[in-house]
Design a protein around this motif. Structure first.
Motif, mmCIF file in Angstrom:
data_model
loop_
_atom_site.group_PDB
_atom_site.id
_atom_site.type_symbol
_atom_site.label_atom_id
_atom_site.label_comp_id
_atom_site.label_asym_id
_atom_site.label_seq_id
_atom_site.Cartn_x
_atom_site.Cartn_y
_atom_site.Cartn_z
ATOM 1 N N LEU A 130 -5.697 12.125 -7.164
ATOM 2 C CA LEU A 130 -5.622 10.816 -6.530
ATOM 3 C C LEU A 130 -6.241 10.864 -5.139
ATOM 4 O O LEU A 130 -5.951 11.765 -4.346
ATOM 5 N N PHE A 131 -7.071 9.860 -4.848
ATOM 6 C CA PHE A 131 -7.800 9.789 -3.590
ATOM 7 C C PHE A 131 -7.356 8.546 -2.813
ATOM 8 O O PHE A 131 -7.461 7.434 -3.321
ATOM 9 N N ALA A 132 -6.850 8.755 -1.590
ATOM 10 C CA ALA A 132 -6.366 7.667 -0.723
ATOM 11 C C ALA A 132 -5.172 6.960 -1.345
ATOM 12 O O ALA A 132 -5.103 5.731 -1.380
ATOM 13 N N ALA A 133 -4.203 7.745 -1.813
ATOM 14 C CA ALA A 133 -2.978 7.193 -2.404
ATOM 15 C C ALA A 133 -1.822 7.308 -1.427
ATOM 16 O O ALA A 133 -1.724 8.272 -0.664
ATOM 17 N N GLY A 134 -0.931 6.313 -1.487
ATOM 18 C CA GLY A 134 0.310 6.364 -0.730
ATOM 19 C C GLY A 134 1.497 6.170 -1.646
ATOM 20 O O GLY A 134 1.338 5.969 -2.856
ATOM 21 N N ALA A 135 2.702 6.226 -1.093
ATOM 22 C CA ALA A 135 3.911 6.006 -1.886
ATOM 23 C C ALA A 135 3.908 4.564 -2.391
ATOM 24 O O ALA A 135 3.926 3.630 -1.582
ATOM 25 N N PRO A 136 3.888 4.344 -3.706
ATOM 26 C CA PRO A 136 3.671 2.992 -4.223
ATOM 27 C C PRO A 136 4.886 2.079 -4.196
ATOM 28 O O PRO A 136 4.735 0.859 -4.072
ATOM 29 N N LEU A 137 6.091 2.627 -4.314
ATOM 30 C CA LEU A 137 7.298 1.796 -4.403
ATOM 31 C C LEU A 137 7.846 1.544 -3.006
ATOM 32 O O LEU A 137 8.927 2.001 -2.645
ATOM 33 N N GLN A 138 7.118 0.808 -2.240
ATOM 34 C CA GLN A 138 7.398 0.649 -0.814
ATOM 35 C C GLN A 138 8.836 0.181 -0.569
ATOM 36 O O GLN A 138 9.264 -0.830 -1.103
ATOM 37 N N GLY A 139 9.564 0.967 0.233
ATOM 38 C CA GLY A 139 10.934 0.606 0.558
ATOM 39 C C GLY A 139 11.945 0.954 -0.513
ATOM 40 O O GLY A 139 13.139 0.669 -0.353
ATOM 41 N N ARG A 140 11.504 1.569 -1.598
ATOM 42 C CA ARG A 140 12.415 1.949 -2.675
ATOM 43 C C ARG A 140 12.297 3.445 -2.940
ATOM 44 O O ARG A 140 11.192 3.988 -2.942
ATOM 45 N N GLU A 141 13.419 4.064 -3.197
ATOM 46 C CA GLU A 141 13.414 5.474 -3.567
ATOM 47 C C GLU A 141 13.215 5.572 -5.078
ATOM 48 O O GLU A 141 13.985 4.993 -5.849
#
Length: 210
Positions: A130-141
């Motif tokens: 994955l290139f330029a990925a962040g945590a997708p479930l923003q604000g959720r664990e």
């Protein structure tokens, strides 16, 4: 029931026996043809499955809606990711692919979607680049799923204004906490697929022996 007709896509059969399938997920504004060169460079001879995102934003293709840049519509992300997972499952039947040997690779919006596939549908994939990925479930664990069989390569730009390095590192932590074997590559650039990152990803892919 989802079928392969539900997504516009390109499928290229493997040219070398024993190779995995690469699921290619484009970034915002691109389409199903955009990452085919990346797939061929990353895993020569592998089968390529490259769908097109079904969401449009100002005429640009995307995988899920967002409220504004950097802020995701998480409920839409969850629903769209489930739809994509069903498509991949259908494609394994249609194209006679090994369901245990699918590796996702994506850039930006596609990379975030690939990360969501790992966290929400952990049995779908065996790896991810994955290139330029962040945590997708923003604000959720994310749920405490088992990713112990998953190998992940993450490339992130230290000066990326779209996917900040903190979000990239949070994703790496979430994956590692669930057992994934994560290899991180941080480059000094911004929101791009850096040439040096591709070199590192190709080396990682060869070592991973999917």
């Amino acid at each position: 029931m989802t079928t392969t007709d539900d997504f516009a896509h390109v499928f290229t059969p493997a040219t070398e026996p024993g190779t995995p399938t690469l699921l290619l997920l484009h970034g915002t504004g691109a389409d199903e043809n955009d990452l085919l060169p990346l797939g061929r460079a990353l895993a020569p001879g592998a089968a390529l499955l490259s769908p097109r995102g079904k969401v449009t934003e100002n005429g640009m293709n995307r995988w899920f809606r967002r409220v504004r840049e950097g802020v995701f519509d998480v409920e839409d992300l969850i629903a769209r990711t489930a739809e994509l997972a069903d498509f991949v499952t259908a494609a394994t039947r249609t194209y006679d692919l090994d369901p245990d040997r699918i590796v996702v690779s994506g850039f930006s919006n596609g990379a975030n979607t690939g990360a969501a596939l790992l966290l929400l549908h952990p049995r779908l994939l065996c790896g991810a680049a994955l290139f330029a990925a962040g945590a997708p479930l923003q604000g959720r664990e994310p749920e405490a799923v088992d990713l112990s069989r998953i190998r992940v390569f993450l490339s992130s730009g230290m000066d990326d204004p779209v996917t900040t390095i903190d979000q990239a590192r949070l994703l790496a932590s979430q994956l590692e906490d669930r057992g994934a074997r994560v290899e991180e590559h941080e480059h000094p650039g911004g929101h791009r697929l850096a040439p040096e990152a591709l070199d590192q990803a190709r080396d990682w892919f060869e070592r991973s022996r999917f």
